[in-house]
Scaffold this motif. Structure first.
Motif, PDB file in Angstrom:
ATOM      1  N   ALA A 147       0.908  -0.982  -0.116  1.00  0.00           N
ATOM      2  CA  ALA A 147      -0.014  -0.030   0.066  1.00  0.00           C
ATOM      3  C   ALA A 147       0.819   1.322   0.092  1.00  0.00           C
ATOM      4  O   ALA A 147       2.058   0.977   0.116  1.00  0.00           O
ATOM      5  CB  ALA A 147      -0.767   0.079   1.214  1.00  0.00           C
ATOM      6  N   GLY A 148       0.369   2.309  -0.127  1.00  0.00           N
ATOM      7  CA  GLY A 148       0.987   3.600  -0.006  1.00  0.00           C
ATOM      8  C   GLY A 148       1.698   3.887   1.357  1.00  0.00           C
ATOM      9  O   GLY A 148       1.030   3.255   2.358  1.00  0.00           O
ATOM     10  N   TYR A 149       2.595   4.973   1.506  1.00  0.00           N
ATOM     11  CA  TYR A 149       2.949   5.593   2.743  1.00  0.00           C
ATOM     12  C   TYR A 149       1.954   5.547   3.869  1.00  0.00           C
ATOM     13  O   TYR A 149       2.073   5.232   5.003  1.00  0.00           O
ATOM     14  CB  TYR A 149       3.841   6.177   2.706  1.00  0.00           C
ATOM     15  CG  TYR A 149       5.221   6.166   2.029  1.00  0.00           C
ATOM     16  CD1 TYR A 149       5.695   4.955   1.674  1.00  0.00           C
ATOM     17  CD2 TYR A 149       6.117   7.233   2.109  1.00  0.00           C
ATOM     18  CE1 TYR A 149       6.965   4.629   1.208  1.00  0.00           C
ATOM     19  CE2 TYR A 149       7.396   7.065   1.572  1.00  0.00           C
ATOM     20  CZ  TYR A 149       7.982   5.536   1.049  1.00  0.00           C
ATOM     21  OH  TYR A 149       9.205   5.357   0.679  1.00  0.00           O
ATOM     22  N   ALA A 150       0.854   6.317   3.418  1.00  0.00           N
ATOM     23  CA  ALA A 150      -0.095   6.667   4.375  1.00  0.00           C
ATOM     24  C   ALA A 150      -0.768   5.702   5.075  1.00  0.00           C
ATOM     25  O   ALA A 150      -1.073   5.502   6.250  1.00  0.00           O
ATOM     26  CB  ALA A 150      -1.332   7.403   3.736  1.00  0.00           C
ATOM     27  N   ALA A 151      -0.978   4.600   4.292  1.00  0.00           N
ATOM     28  CA  ALA A 151      -1.743   3.366   4.700  1.00  0.00           C
ATOM     29  C   ALA A 151      -0.633   2.580   5.687  1.00  0.00           C
ATOM     30  O   ALA A 151      -0.861   1.971   6.633  1.00  0.00           O
ATOM     31  CB  ALA A 151      -2.208   2.413   3.656  1.00  0.00           C
ATOM     32  N   MET A 152       0.629   2.559   4.938  1.00  0.00           N
ATOM     33  CA  MET A 152       1.658   1.990   5.747  1.00  0.00           C
ATOM     34  C   MET A 152       1.956   2.420   7.072  1.00  0.00           C
ATOM     35  O   MET A 152       2.471   1.516   8.125  1.00  0.00           O
ATOM     36  CB  MET A 152       2.735   1.814   5.078  1.00  0.00           C
ATOM     37  CG  MET A 152       2.628   0.954   3.832  1.00  0.00           C
ATOM     38  SD  MET A 152       2.127  -0.563   3.741  1.00  0.00           S
ATOM     39  CE  MET A 152       3.554  -1.497   4.662  1.00  0.00           C
TER      40      MET A 152
END
Length: 360
Positions: A308-313
């Protein structure tokens, strides 16, 4: 802006939850948009590289973040110093300001890699809000030299939780920056208190900024400024945790590490987060080619891919058991099942090797 937007949302809707719009946008809205819109794996054409690299539109996108963030800080300062907001609302506003400051550090990251003096000074100004001016030195001359090795405080190790990593990275990066800058000044025949000291230059900007806000709004604003700074650099360090978790550069026959390649950083092509973070998620190409401007960064088939993208990570990283369930298997797969090739947490090395049937 990080202060004006939540204030308008609260005043127009009466919903005080919008004081917390920073974490709501970053940790909920952006991951949902990433999920809905998906990835963009397109790369700029080689023949367009020079034109794209020299397009000043992309530079102004980073330049303009600085006055926007400073204006937001002033607006927020007036609110945080007043009596109209409850303590909970002020807490939400300070956290929102911190998330914006974390994105500001990313702009400073991009500017700090450039050779132009203007952009390097703008990088230090962008770091003033978070009080993290030593990042200018440590990231460029420390992290990029030692990335994906046990010697790098900003490279997370397999089995290391975010909450173990944060104090190690924050303290290790601070100490490294001091050593690196002292050595640089010594080579030039200058002492620590030289006006040429990059760390003192950056820290002085924080002192001036915070001092001006205290003069304008009173000492009651200072604890909130410190809180938003801690949130801002914690967001940065959480992204550091994600970018290199478990990855280890191979060594040459003489024991030295190989040059950093796309295999040594986690990559993500999730479109929405890449737009918000100046393509920071194409981190594999950034470390392999740190001179590239953000708009020219490429995705690579060699690079390990985040789910996933950084925000979700960031959300995932905050929950260590869930993080390890998702990421440890990816680290292992990246190294073809050979866990000994990973950057393993020293205190957990025996247990991790034993779990994979490898003698310590």
């Amino acid at each position: 802006m990080s202060a004006l937007l939540p204030s308008q949302l609260v005043y127009r809707t009466g919903a005080e939850i919008f004081w917390w719009s920073g974490p709501i946008v970053v940790l909920i809205l952006i991951p949902l948009l990433d999920l809905a819109i998906g990835v963009d794996g397109n790369n700029p054409r080689d023949e367009d590289y020079e034109l794209l690299s020299n397009d000043r539109y992309y530079r102004w996108c980073t330049y303009l973040m600085i006055p926007v963030l400073l204006l937001a800080l002033v607006i927020a300062g007036s609110m945080l110093a007043g009596d109209e907001l409850s303590v909970i609302d002020k807490l939400g506003l300070a956290v929102t300001l911190g998330f914006a400051g974390g994105i500001g550090i990313n702009a400073a990251h991009e500017l700090g890699h450039r050779s132009e003096q203007l952009e390097r000074w703008l990088s230090k100004i962008a770091l003033a809000q978070s009080g993290y001016g030593h990042f200018f030195v440590e990231h460029n001359r420390g992290h990029h030299m030692r990335v994906a090795t046990p010697e790098d405080p900003a490279s997370a190790r397999l089995g290391e939780s975010l909450w173990e990593f944060l104090p190690r990275s924050v303290s290790g990066g601070f100490r490294s920056a001091i050593v690196l800058e002292r050595e640089r000044l010594a080579r030039k025949g200058k002492g620590w208190w030289s006006v040429d000291n990059h760390i003192l230059q950056a820290w002085s900007m924080t002192v001036v900024l915070y001092g001006a806000l205290v003069v304008a709004f009173g000492y009651q604003v200072l604890p909130w400024l410190v809180l938003q700074a801690v949130v801002g650099f914690s967001v940065l360090e959480t992204v550091n945790y994600i970018e290199h978790y478990g990855l280890l550069r191979a060594r040459r026959p003489d024991g030295r590490y190989l040059r950093c390649s796309p295999r040594d950083s986690w990559n993500s092509d999730h479109l929405v987060t890449n737009i918000f973070l100046f393509h920071l998620q194409r981190h594999s190409d950034h470390h392999a080619n740190p001179g590239r401007r953000y708009q020219t960064l490429r995705t690579s088939e060699q690079a390990p891919q985040l789910p996933a993208g950084y925000a979700a990570m960031i959300v995932l990283a905050a929950i260590p058991p869930l993080w390890r369930r998702v990421m440890d298997t990816r680290v292992l797969a990246h190294y073809g099942g050979d866990v000994t090739l990973a950057n393993i947490h020293p205190r957990k090395r025996h247990r991790i090797l034993a779990a994979h049937g490898v003698a310590a």
